[in-house]
Enzyme design. Structure first.
Site, PDB file in Angstrom:
ATOM      1  CE1 TYR A  56      -4.185  -1.414  -0.397  1.00 31.17           C
ATOM      2  CE2 TYR A  56      -3.225  -3.121   0.980  1.00 31.17           C
ATOM      3  CZ  TYR A  56      -4.220  -2.694   0.114  1.00 31.17           C
ATOM      4  OH  TYR A  56      -5.229  -3.545  -0.260  1.00 31.17           O
ATOM      5  NE  ARG A 113      -0.039  -0.093  -6.217  1.00 27.14           N
ATOM      6  CZ  ARG A 113       1.056  -0.855  -6.084  1.00 27.14           C
ATOM      7  NH1 ARG A 113       1.089  -1.831  -5.223  1.00 27.14           N
ATOM      8  NH2 ARG A 113       2.122  -0.607  -6.813  1.00 27.14           N
ATOM      9  CD  GLN A 151     -16.867  -0.040  -7.254  1.00 30.72           C
ATOM     10  OE1 GLN A 151     -16.689  -1.229  -7.092  1.00 30.72           O
ATOM     11  NE2 GLN A 151     -17.256   0.453  -8.416  1.00 30.72           N
ATOM     12  CG  ASN A 152     -11.395   4.487  -8.030  1.00 32.64           C
ATOM     13  OD1 ASN A 152     -11.612   3.290  -8.179  1.00 32.64           O
ATOM     14  ND2 ASN A 152     -11.402   5.353  -9.022  1.00 32.64           N
ATOM     15  CG  ASP A 197      -7.816   7.425  -7.005  1.00 28.47           C
ATOM     16  OD1 ASP A 197      -8.606   8.378  -6.887  1.00 28.47           O
ATOM     17  OD2 ASP A 197      -7.891   6.602  -7.942  1.00 28.47           O
ATOM     18  CG  HIS A 250     -14.079  -0.497  -1.816  1.00 25.19           C
ATOM     19  ND1 HIS A 250     -14.112  -0.920  -3.122  1.00 25.19           N
ATOM     20  CD2 HIS A 250     -15.183  -1.045  -1.230  1.00 25.19           C
ATOM     21  CE1 HIS A 250     -15.178  -1.695  -3.315  1.00 25.19           C
ATOM     22  NE2 HIS A 250     -15.848  -1.771  -2.188  1.00 25.19           N
ATOM     23  N   GLY A 284     -16.384   3.369 -15.250  1.00 31.25           N
ATOM     24  CA  GLY A 284     -15.107   2.677 -15.032  1.00 31.25           C
ATOM     25  C   GLY A 284     -15.124   1.596 -13.970  1.00 31.25           C
ATOM     26  CB  THR A 285     -17.094   0.042 -11.714  1.00 29.37           C
ATOM     27  OG1 THR A 285     -17.255  -1.160 -10.949  1.00 29.37           O
ATOM     28  CG2 THR A 285     -18.451   0.604 -12.043  1.00 29.37           C
ATOM     29  CB  SER A 286     -15.315  -4.922 -13.916  1.00 22.75           C
ATOM     30  OG  SER A 286     -15.014  -5.227 -12.570  1.00 22.75           O
TER      31      SER A 286
HETATM   32  N1  LIG Z   1      -7.496   3.981  -8.436  1.00 17.49           N
HETATM   33  C1  LIG Z   1      -7.832   3.181  -7.429  1.00 17.49           C
HETATM   34  O1  LIG Z   1      -8.096   3.635  -6.315  1.00 17.49           O
HETATM   35  C2  LIG Z   1      -7.954   1.695  -7.681  1.00 17.49           C
HETATM   36  C3  LIG Z   1      -7.176   1.036  -8.634  1.00 17.49           C
HETATM   37  C4  LIG Z   1      -7.372  -0.358  -8.804  1.00 17.49           C
HETATM   38  C5  LIG Z   1      -8.342  -1.036  -8.060  1.00 17.49           C
HETATM   39  N2  LIG Z   1      -9.065  -0.361  -7.139  1.00 17.49           N
HETATM   40  C6  LIG Z   1     -10.161  -1.020  -6.397  1.00 17.49           C
HETATM   41  O2  LIG Z   1     -10.319  -2.397  -6.677  1.00 17.49           O
HETATM   42  C7  LIG Z   1     -11.708  -2.778  -6.873  1.00 17.49           C
HETATM   43  C8  LIG Z   1     -11.957  -3.176  -8.330  1.00 17.49           C
HETATM   44  O3  LIG Z   1     -13.255  -2.960  -8.846  1.00 17.49           O
HETATM   45  P1  LIG Z   1     -13.557  -1.935 -10.046  1.00 17.49           P
HETATM   46  O4  LIG Z   1     -14.834  -2.386 -10.658  1.00 17.49           O
HETATM   47  O5  LIG Z   1     -13.442  -0.542  -9.571  1.00 17.49           O
HETATM   48  O6  LIG Z   1     -12.344  -2.135 -11.071  1.00 17.49           O
HETATM   49  P2  LIG Z   1     -12.048  -3.243 -12.150  1.00 17.49           P
HETATM   50  O7  LIG Z   1     -10.573  -3.232 -12.399  1.00 17.49           O
HETATM   51  O8  LIG Z   1     -12.693  -4.529 -11.819  1.00 17.49           O
HETATM   52  O9  LIG Z   1     -12.749  -2.692 -13.468  1.00 17.49           O
HETATM   53  C9  LIG Z   1     -12.242  -1.561 -14.120  1.00 17.49           C
HETATM   54  C10 LIG Z   1     -13.195  -1.181 -15.229  1.00 17.49           C
HETATM   55  O10 LIG Z   1     -12.657  -0.001 -15.802  1.00 17.49           O
HETATM   56  C11 LIG Z   1     -12.787  -0.099 -17.193  1.00 17.49           C
HETATM   57  N3  LIG Z   1     -11.776   0.778 -17.801  1.00 17.49           N
HETATM   58  C12 LIG Z   1     -10.523   0.507 -18.219  1.00 17.49           C
HETATM   59  N4  LIG Z   1      -9.963   1.612 -18.742  1.00 17.49           N
HETATM   60  C13 LIG Z   1     -10.889   2.598 -18.653  1.00 17.49           C
HETATM   61  C14 LIG Z   1     -10.904   3.969 -19.022  1.00 17.49           C
HETATM   62  N5  LIG Z   1      -9.856   4.563 -19.595  1.00 17.49           N
HETATM   63  N6  LIG Z   1     -12.023   4.683 -18.768  1.00 17.49           N
HETATM   64  C15 LIG Z   1     -13.111   4.106 -18.186  1.00 17.49           C
HETATM   65  N7  LIG Z   1     -13.146   2.821 -17.826  1.00 17.49           N
HETATM   66  C16 LIG Z   1     -12.048   2.079 -18.050  1.00 17.49           C
HETATM   67  C17 LIG Z   1     -12.620  -1.572 -17.518  1.00 17.49           C
HETATM   68  O11 LIG Z   1     -13.244  -1.870 -18.752  1.00 17.49           O
HETATM   69  C18 LIG Z   1     -13.331  -2.219 -16.326  1.00 17.49           C
HETATM   70  O12 LIG Z   1     -14.706  -2.439 -16.607  1.00 17.49           O
HETATM   71  C19 LIG Z   1     -12.457  -1.536  -6.469  1.00 17.49           C
HETATM   72  O13 LIG Z   1     -12.643  -1.501  -5.116  1.00 17.49           O
HETATM   73  C20 LIG Z   1     -11.468  -0.465  -6.899  1.00 17.49           C
HETATM   74  O14 LIG Z   1     -11.729   0.787  -6.434  1.00 17.49           O
HETATM   75  C21 LIG Z   1      -8.884   0.991  -6.945  1.00 17.49           C
END
Ligand SMILES: NC(=O)c1ccc[n+]([C@@H]2O[C@H](COP(=O)([O-])OP(=O)(O)OC[C@H]3O[C@@H](n4cnc5c(N)ncnc54)[C@H](O)[C@@H]3O)[C@@H](O)[C@H]2O)c1
Length: 233
Positions: A52, A55, A85-86, A88, A103, A171-173
């Protein structure tokens, strides 16, 4: 107009922060169970802390992208809350006034003892060290919700989405539960958008307006449509 933006890792992809399921991202070098579970922390806290810290360092060195800025701009046309959910803090750094972290927030620490949600402490810089103790005497850990832990802001987020007249999912799967289930809290007459370059592969209710785009391009289109709707274009 009450607007809720529900963002995930893809929101920050254009800031250079890897999404969760990227094949080549930093996250891909670690197994979830080795870094993001309570078991991992009890097994190897040094490794988890160091993961972390890395990160956090990367996030501090990153900047909000165009999509974060466009979400700030939404405040000109409505009451906006970002439910992210991020972990950051790029929404906050883009200026968004109301951000609910589902989260956690990696820029903060909390106790690893029994009262973890009692207080969150801003971290000065990128590094949280082993031996940095909370005022309750327990080791400080990142303020991040790990797999298998409760999501303290779930109800707050659900209420916000239920009351929204516009929901923008970006931007979430939609694979990480219980957060992913929140999109079903939206009212029938709420205008719903999904922005994701892989949107066509995601399972969502049929009343969503789907923008198969990156966060910045999708937000630009979405903002245009909402301005039109509110007579501001
Ligand atoms: N930045 C961060 O804080 C960070 C980074 C990685 C994971 N996480 C956490 O891990 C967990 C994962 O779940 P999730 O659903 O958020 O992520 P995920 O990785 O499962 O899904 C990411 C989604 O983003 C899409 N994507 C890729 N590039 C993109 C772009 N340029 N613009 C828009 N969408 C784009 C993908 O197609 C995908 O559907 C969450 O809790 C997440 O917040 C956080």
């Amino acid at each position: 107009m009450k607007i809720v933006v529900f963002s995930g890792a893809g929101m920050s992809a254009e800031s250079g922060i890897s999404t969760f399921r990227d094949n080549n991202g930093l996250w891909a070098n670690f197994k979830i169970e080795e870094v993001a579970t309570p078991h991992a922390w009890s097994n190897n806290p040094e490794m988890v802390q160091s993961f972390y810290n890395q990160r956090r360092k990367q996030i501090i060195e990153s900047s909000p992208n165009e999509a974060h800025k466009l979400i700030k701009e939404l405040e000109k046309i409505g009451d906006v809350t970002v439910v992210t959910q991020n972990i950051d803090d790029l929404h906050e750094r883009a200026g968004s006034k109301h951000v609910v972290h589902l989260h956690g927030n990696i820029r903060e620490a909390k106790s690893s003892g029994p009262n973890q949600e009692a207080r969150y402490y801003p971290i000065d810089g990128w590094e949280l060290k082993m031996g940095d103790l909370c005022e309750d005497g327990f080791q400080l850990r990142p303020h991040v919700v790990w797999f298998g832990e409760a999501v303290p802001n779930l109800e707050v987020a659900s209420n916000l989405i239920t009351a929204a007249s516009v929901l923008i999912v970006i931007g979430t799967s939609l694979q990480v539960y219980p957060a992913a289930g929140l999109i079903h809290s939206a009212a029938r007459n709420c205008t719903k958008f999904l922005i994701d370059p892989n949107a066509d592969q995601l399972q969502i209710p049929s009343d969503f307006i789907v923008l198969n785009e990156t966060a910045s391009e999708g937000m630009l289109q979405c903002l245009g449509l909402l301005k039109e709707k509110s007579g501001l274009s």
